[in-house]
Design a protein around this motif. Structure first.
Motif, PDB file in Angstrom:
ATOM      1  N   LEU A  67       0.821  -1.209   0.000  1.00  0.00           N
ATOM      2  CA  LEU A  67       0.000   0.000   0.000  1.00  0.00           C
ATOM      3  C   LEU A  67       0.857   1.262   0.000  1.00  0.00           C
ATOM      4  CD1 LEU A  67      -2.709  -1.190   2.539  1.00  0.00           C
ATOM      5  CD2 LEU A  67      -2.767  -1.287   0.049  1.00  0.00           C
ATOM      6  N   TRP A  68       2.164   1.114  -0.252  1.00  0.00           N
ATOM      7  CA  TRP A  68       3.054   2.265  -0.243  1.00  0.00           C
ATOM      8  C   TRP A  68       3.647   2.491  -1.627  1.00  0.00           C
ATOM      9  CZ3 TRP A  68       3.723  -2.134   2.702  1.00  0.00           C
ATOM     10  CH2 TRP A  68       4.648  -3.043   2.230  1.00  0.00           C
ATOM     11  N   LYS A  69       4.243   3.650  -1.826  1.00  0.00           N
ATOM     12  CA  LYS A  69       4.830   4.008  -3.114  1.00  0.00           C
ATOM     13  C   LYS A  69       6.315   3.675  -3.134  1.00  0.00           C
ATOM     14  CE  LYS A  69       1.662   7.697  -4.318  1.00  0.00           C
ATOM     15  NZ  LYS A  69       1.507   9.056  -4.781  1.00  0.00           N
ATOM     16  N   PHE A  70       6.801   3.253  -4.319  1.00  0.00           N
ATOM     17  CA  PHE A  70       8.214   3.002  -4.554  1.00  0.00           C
ATOM     18  C   PHE A  70       8.799   4.177  -5.322  1.00  0.00           C
ATOM     19  CE2 PHE A  70       6.552  -1.186  -3.800  1.00  0.00           C
ATOM     20  CZ  PHE A  70       7.574  -1.834  -3.118  1.00  0.00           C
ATOM     21  N   GLU A  71      10.099   4.136  -5.578  1.00  0.00           N
ATOM     22  CA  GLU A  71      10.728   5.184  -6.381  1.00  0.00           C
ATOM     23  C   GLU A  71      10.195   5.135  -7.803  1.00  0.00           C
ATOM     24  OE1 GLU A  71      14.969   5.518  -6.260  1.00  0.00           O
ATOM     25  OE2 GLU A  71      15.046   4.959  -4.152  1.00  0.00           O
ATOM     26  N   LYS A  72      10.099   6.297  -8.441  1.00  0.00           N
ATOM     27  CA  LYS A  72       9.619   6.364  -9.826  1.00  0.00           C
ATOM     28  C   LYS A  72      10.561   5.583 -10.722  1.00  0.00           C
ATOM     29  CE  LYS A  72       7.299  10.756  -9.378  1.00  0.00           C
ATOM     30  NZ  LYS A  72       7.152  12.106  -9.851  1.00  0.00           N
ATOM     31  N   PRO A  73      10.080   4.963 -11.785  1.00  0.00           N
ATOM     32  CA  PRO A  73       8.696   4.943 -12.261  1.00  0.00           C
ATOM     33  C   PRO A  73       7.903   3.749 -11.748  1.00  0.00           C
ATOM     34  CG  PRO A  73      10.074   3.961 -13.930  1.00  0.00           C
ATOM     35  CD  PRO A  73      10.975   4.305 -12.767  1.00  0.00           C
ATOM     36  N   LEU A  74       8.419   2.995 -10.787  1.00  0.00           N
ATOM     37  CA  LEU A  74       7.773   1.776 -10.323  1.00  0.00           C
ATOM     38  C   LEU A  74       6.487   2.067  -9.552  1.00  0.00           C
ATOM     39  CD1 LEU A  74       8.309  -1.290 -10.283  1.00  0.00           C
ATOM     40  CD2 LEU A  74       9.410  -0.965  -8.080  1.00  0.00           C
ATOM     41  N   GLU A  75       5.438   1.320  -9.863  1.00  0.00           N
ATOM     42  CA  GLU A  75       4.152   1.431  -9.176  1.00  0.00           C
ATOM     43  C   GLU A  75       3.623   0.018  -8.979  1.00  0.00           C
ATOM     44  OE1 GLU A  75       1.625   3.115  -7.079  1.00  0.00           O
ATOM     45  OE2 GLU A  75       2.413   4.644  -8.398  1.00  0.00           O
ATOM     46  N   VAL A  76       3.593  -0.460  -7.735  1.00  0.00           N
ATOM     47  CA  VAL A  76       3.132  -1.833  -7.461  1.00  0.00           C
ATOM     48  C   VAL A  76       2.195  -1.889  -6.251  1.00  0.00           C
ATOM     49  CG1 VAL A  76       5.042  -3.080  -8.539  1.00  0.00           C
ATOM     50  CG2 VAL A  76       5.234  -2.349  -6.170  1.00  0.00           C
ATOM     51  N   ARG A  77       1.340  -0.899  -6.108  1.00  0.00           N
ATOM     52  CA  ARG A  77       0.385  -0.929  -4.999  1.00  0.00           C
ATOM     53  C   ARG A  77      -0.747  -1.905  -5.314  1.00  0.00           C
ATOM     54  NH1 ARG A  77      -1.045   5.122  -3.998  1.00  0.00           N
ATOM     55  NH2 ARG A  77      -0.537   5.212  -6.193  1.00  0.00           N
ATOM     56  N   HIS A  78      -1.083  -2.739  -4.338  1.00  0.00           N
ATOM     57  CA  HIS A  78      -2.169  -3.696  -4.508  1.00  0.00           C
ATOM     58  C   HIS A  78      -2.544  -4.299  -3.160  1.00  0.00           C
ATOM     59  CE1 HIS A  78       1.292  -6.348  -4.262  1.00  0.00           C
ATOM     60  NE2 HIS A  78       0.466  -7.320  -3.959  1.00  0.00           N
ATOM     61  N   TRP A  79      -3.698  -4.911  -3.117  1.00  0.00           N
ATOM     62  CA  TRP A  79      -4.090  -5.746  -1.993  1.00  0.00           C
ATOM     63  C   TRP A  79      -4.945  -6.876  -2.548  1.00  0.00           C
ATOM     64  CZ3 TRP A  79      -9.185  -6.676  -1.054  1.00  0.00           C
ATOM     65  CH2 TRP A  79     -10.110  -5.749  -1.525  1.00  0.00           C
ATOM     66  N   LEU A  80      -4.925  -8.024  -1.853  1.00  0.00           N
ATOM     67  CA  LEU A  80      -5.746  -9.145  -2.269  1.00  0.00           C
ATOM     68  C   LEU A  80      -6.135  -9.990  -1.071  1.00  0.00           C
ATOM     69  CD1 LEU A  80      -4.396 -12.320  -2.619  1.00  0.00           C
ATOM     70  CD2 LEU A  80      -2.798 -10.919  -3.875  1.00  0.00           C
ATOM     71  N   VAL A  81      -7.271 -10.649  -1.195  1.00  0.00           N
ATOM     72  CA  VAL A  81      -7.757 -11.614  -0.219  1.00  0.00           C
ATOM     73  C   VAL A  81      -8.093 -12.864  -1.006  1.00  0.00           C
ATOM     74  CG1 VAL A  81      -9.555 -12.126   1.470  1.00  0.00           C
ATOM     75  CG2 VAL A  81      -8.663  -9.802   1.271  1.00  0.00           C
ATOM     76  N   GLN A  82      -7.659 -14.038  -0.483  1.00  0.00           N
ATOM     77  CA  GLN A  82      -7.872 -15.285  -1.212  1.00  0.00           C
ATOM     78  C   GLN A  82      -8.186 -16.435  -0.241  1.00  0.00           C
ATOM     79  OE1 GLN A  82      -4.543 -16.967  -3.545  1.00  0.00           O
ATOM     80  NE2 GLN A  82      -5.920 -16.837  -5.297  1.00  0.00           N
ATOM     81  N   PRO A  83      -9.452 -16.582   0.141  1.00  0.00           N
ATOM     82  CA  PRO A  83      -9.814 -17.711   1.000  1.00  0.00           C
ATOM     83  C   PRO A  83      -9.836 -19.004   0.193  1.00  0.00           C
ATOM     84  CG  PRO A  83     -11.755 -16.423   0.453  1.00  0.00           C
ATOM     85  CD  PRO A  83     -10.586 -15.710  -0.143  1.00  0.00           C
ATOM     86  N   GLU A  84      -9.477 -20.112   0.854  1.00  0.00           N
ATOM     87  CA  GLU A  84      -9.476 -21.406   0.170  1.00  0.00           C
ATOM     88  C   GLU A  84      -9.978 -22.499   1.117  1.00  0.00           C
ATOM     89  OE1 GLU A  84      -6.608 -23.419  -2.917  1.00  0.00           O
ATOM     90  OE2 GLU A  84      -5.667 -23.470  -0.938  1.00  0.00           O
ATOM     91  N   LEU A  85     -10.935 -23.290   0.655  1.00  0.00           N
ATOM     92  CA  LEU A  85     -11.422 -24.458   1.370  1.00  0.00           C
ATOM     93  C   LEU A  85     -10.634 -25.659   0.852  1.00  0.00           C
ATOM     94  CD1 LEU A  85     -13.548 -25.401   3.436  1.00  0.00           C
ATOM     95  CD2 LEU A  85     -15.052 -25.890   1.487  1.00  0.00           C
ATOM     96  N   ARG A  86     -10.026 -26.431   1.761  1.00  0.00           N
ATOM     97  CA  ARG A  86      -9.135 -27.522   1.374  1.00  0.00           C
ATOM     98  C   ARG A  86      -9.637 -28.875   1.866  1.00  0.00           C
ATOM     99  NH1 ARG A  86      -3.177 -24.919   2.676  1.00  0.00           N
ATOM    100  NH2 ARG A  86      -3.175 -23.475   0.914  1.00  0.00           N
ATOM    101  N   TYR A  87      -9.479 -29.876   1.003  1.00  0.00           N
ATOM    102  CA  TYR A  87      -9.744 -31.261   1.389  1.00  0.00           C
ATOM    103  C   TYR A  87      -8.411 -32.006   1.382  1.00  0.00           C
ATOM    104  CZ  TYR A  87     -11.194 -36.091   1.355  1.00  0.00           C
ATOM    105  OH  TYR A  87     -11.332 -37.412   1.671  1.00  0.00           O
TER     106      TYR A  87
END
Length: 197
Positions: A67-87
């Motif tokens: 959720l933070w900024k890197f030095e220019k020109p890089l931009e990689v802000r993101h968030w994700l949620v990934q629930p998984e039901l396992r057998y």
């Protein structure tokens, strides 16, 4: 889009809290883990809690992001949620498992030099949007000690992503607005797992 994402976050939070409450009463084991592949690929903090729901079923609640900024020109802000039901074919947290996962999140990516497929456009353009979808995975856990396991898994599926495309990583007017349906790898883990019980 912002209103939709706010509503989705509220619904997901309510479902996670409801599941966590129900599972907490019956859980035999609880594990905390982090995915080294997510750290390596995106430099992103991430964590998962996995709950035993029975002798052969677990629920893995995974999330991460930058959720933070890197030095220019890089931009990689993101968030994700990934629930998984396992057998699990043997017993929970031991051996091979199959999983059904969902995923959703938000991204703002650009200035990344990955010369493969659609990702090669990230070097000279910036994309922002959100995604949602589902998939299946196959994995295995190896017992290292009473409190530690090593996990590896790979999953594939579908993700739909409405996005906006810009000419450069940090600036410029909007070039395109569209939706893309992705079919391919949707989950990959190499995780060290710590058990509380």
């Amino acid at each position: 889009m912002h209103i939709i994402m706010k509503q989705m976050r509220k619904i997901v939070l309510a479902l996670v809290l409801l599941l966590a409450t129900a599972i907490g009463v019956q859980a035999q084991k609880v594990a905390l883990k982090t995915n080294a592949l997510h750290w390596a690929a995106m430099g992103s903090p991430n964590a998962a809690l996995e709950f035993a729901m029975g002798p052969k079923v677990t629920l893995d609640l995974y999330g991460g992001g930058n959720l933070w900024k890197f030095e220019k020109p890089l931009e990689v802000r993101h968030w994700l949620v990934q629930p998984e039901l396992r057998y699990w074919f043997c017993e929970v947290f031991n051996g091979t498992f199959v999983g059904l996962h969902g995923h959703f999140g938000q991204y703002n990516l650009g200035g990344i030099d990955v010369p493969v497929g659609r990702l090669k456009n990230l070097k000279d353009h910036r994309y922002e949007g959100y995604f949602y979808g589902a998939g299946l995975s196959l994995g295995h856990q190896w017992i290292l000690s009473k409190h530690l396991n090593l996990e590896a898994s790979l999953g594939g599926g579908w993700a739909r992503t409405p996005y906006k495309k810009y000419d450069c990583p940090r600036c410029s007017p909007l070039l395109d607005e569209s939706t893309y349906d992705y079919f391919g790898i949707t989950r990959a883990t190499l995780s060290l797992t710590y058990f509380f019980n």
